[in-house]
Motif scaffolding. Sequence first.
Motif, short mmCIF file in Angstrom:
data_model
loop_
_atom_site.label_atom_id
_atom_site.label_comp_id
_atom_site.label_asym_id
_atom_site.label_seq_id
_atom_site.Cartn_x
_atom_site.Cartn_y
_atom_site.Cartn_z
N GLU A 53 2.02 -38.76 -65.99
CA GLU A 53 1.89 -37.17 -65.89
C GLU A 53 2.34 -36.81 -64.81
O GLU A 53 3.27 -35.52 -64.54
N LYS A 68 7.23 -24.92 -53.56
CA LYS A 68 6.81 -24.47 -54.97
C LYS A 68 7.79 -23.61 -55.74
O LYS A 68 7.39 -23.52 -56.84
N PRO A 108 11.15 -25.39 -59.80
CA PRO A 108 10.27 -25.59 -61.04
C PRO A 108 9.59 -26.78 -61.46
O PRO A 108 8.63 -27.18 -62.08
N GLN A 109 10.30 -27.89 -61.00
CA GLN A 109 9.87 -29.09 -61.60
C GLN A 109 8.47 -29.42 -60.77
O GLN A 109 7.52 -30.14 -61.20
N ALA A 145 6.53 -27.20 -59.28
CA ALA A 145 5.63 -26.44 -59.68
C ALA A 145 4.78 -26.84 -60.78
O ALA A 145 3.56 -26.76 -60.98
N LYS A 146 5.49 -27.60 -61.81
CA LYS A 146 5.08 -28.01 -63.16
C LYS A 146 4.16 -29.02 -62.79
O LYS A 146 2.95 -29.51 -63.50
N LEU A 147 4.55 -29.94 -61.62
CA LEU A 147 3.72 -31.33 -61.56
C LEU A 147 2.27 -30.87 -60.57
O LEU A 147 1.18 -31.45 -60.90
N GLU A 162 0.83 -28.02 -61.19
CA GLU A 162 0.11 -27.59 -61.99
C GLU A 162 -0.88 -28.83 -62.98
O GLU A 162 -2.06 -28.51 -63.03
N LYS A 163 -0.18 -29.68 -63.14
CA LYS A 163 -0.65 -30.73 -63.92
C LYS A 163 -1.90 -31.62 -63.00
O LYS A 163 -2.88 -31.90 -63.31
#
Length: 297
Positions: A234, A278, A281-282, A284-286, A288-289
């Motif tokens: 993930e 941050k 976008p990539q 930021a998604k990581l 969040e995970k």
Amino acid sequence: MANLAGKTLFITGASRGIGKEIALRAARDGANIAVIAKTDEPHPKLPGTIHSTVAEIDAAGGKGLALKTDIREEDQIAAAVAKTVETFGGIDILINNASAINLTPTLQTPMKRFDLMHQVNTRASFACAQACLPHLLKSDNPHILTMSPPPNLSPQWFANHTAYTISKYGMSLVTLGLAAEFADEGVAVNSLWPVTVIETAALNMIPGLEQGRARKPEIIADAAHAILTAPSREVTGGFFTDEAVLEAIGITDFEQYNLTPGKSPYPDFFLELDRNGKNDPQVAKLLEKLGRFHKAA
């Protein structure tokens, strides 16, 4: 809480500084750590040896293995990997921490120093990954974490030390390529970089800095721990900063990491005004995970 108990880490440049702190953080979980470095006898100017680091790892609750290794030599890397697997039964995590630095302009950069930086930084990061991957592929949560900055072609990061910058970005390109190549196999491949100057032996290589305006290497160790305990399928392909990772898992007090209380540390190299990264976008998604996982854990 997610931890590294029973995991085996192969850490380059682990006799001192950031590599040592990552090792000690993992040791407190009960991890096995192969300490990969050249310093097996005390150095007149630098603290620590592979043996003193192993003693601290063992005292902290982990199991250390001192392996004198010149990571410019692939046969020595192969021998160190084999001994690690023989001793601990496998490898779960590779930390590409070792790095050579020489902040000189082109006309003041001997080719010998150019070659050293590229051998230790880019080449060795690839070579260590290549040697560890057959074992990482057998792990249930394999990670490669490299201490290198987000790739950035802004000329300001090249102008004063082109040779060093190319070698550090080479490490980052290893992350970029391996993350894509091994995503389907579930091997997480990420890079981590500090927002500020960190107190290490390399700090003395930077002229004109006021002493004390740095952070302790523990901030990198805590951020690395958060990445390495996350699910490898993930959280991969990220160019993280220490602050962004720690904020994602709920740590916002960075003053605790300052070398000198009340004295703000210098910003580090290679980061734009958006120092946390941050706005990518990539990333930021990581993040969040990463935050969701650690809050659930």
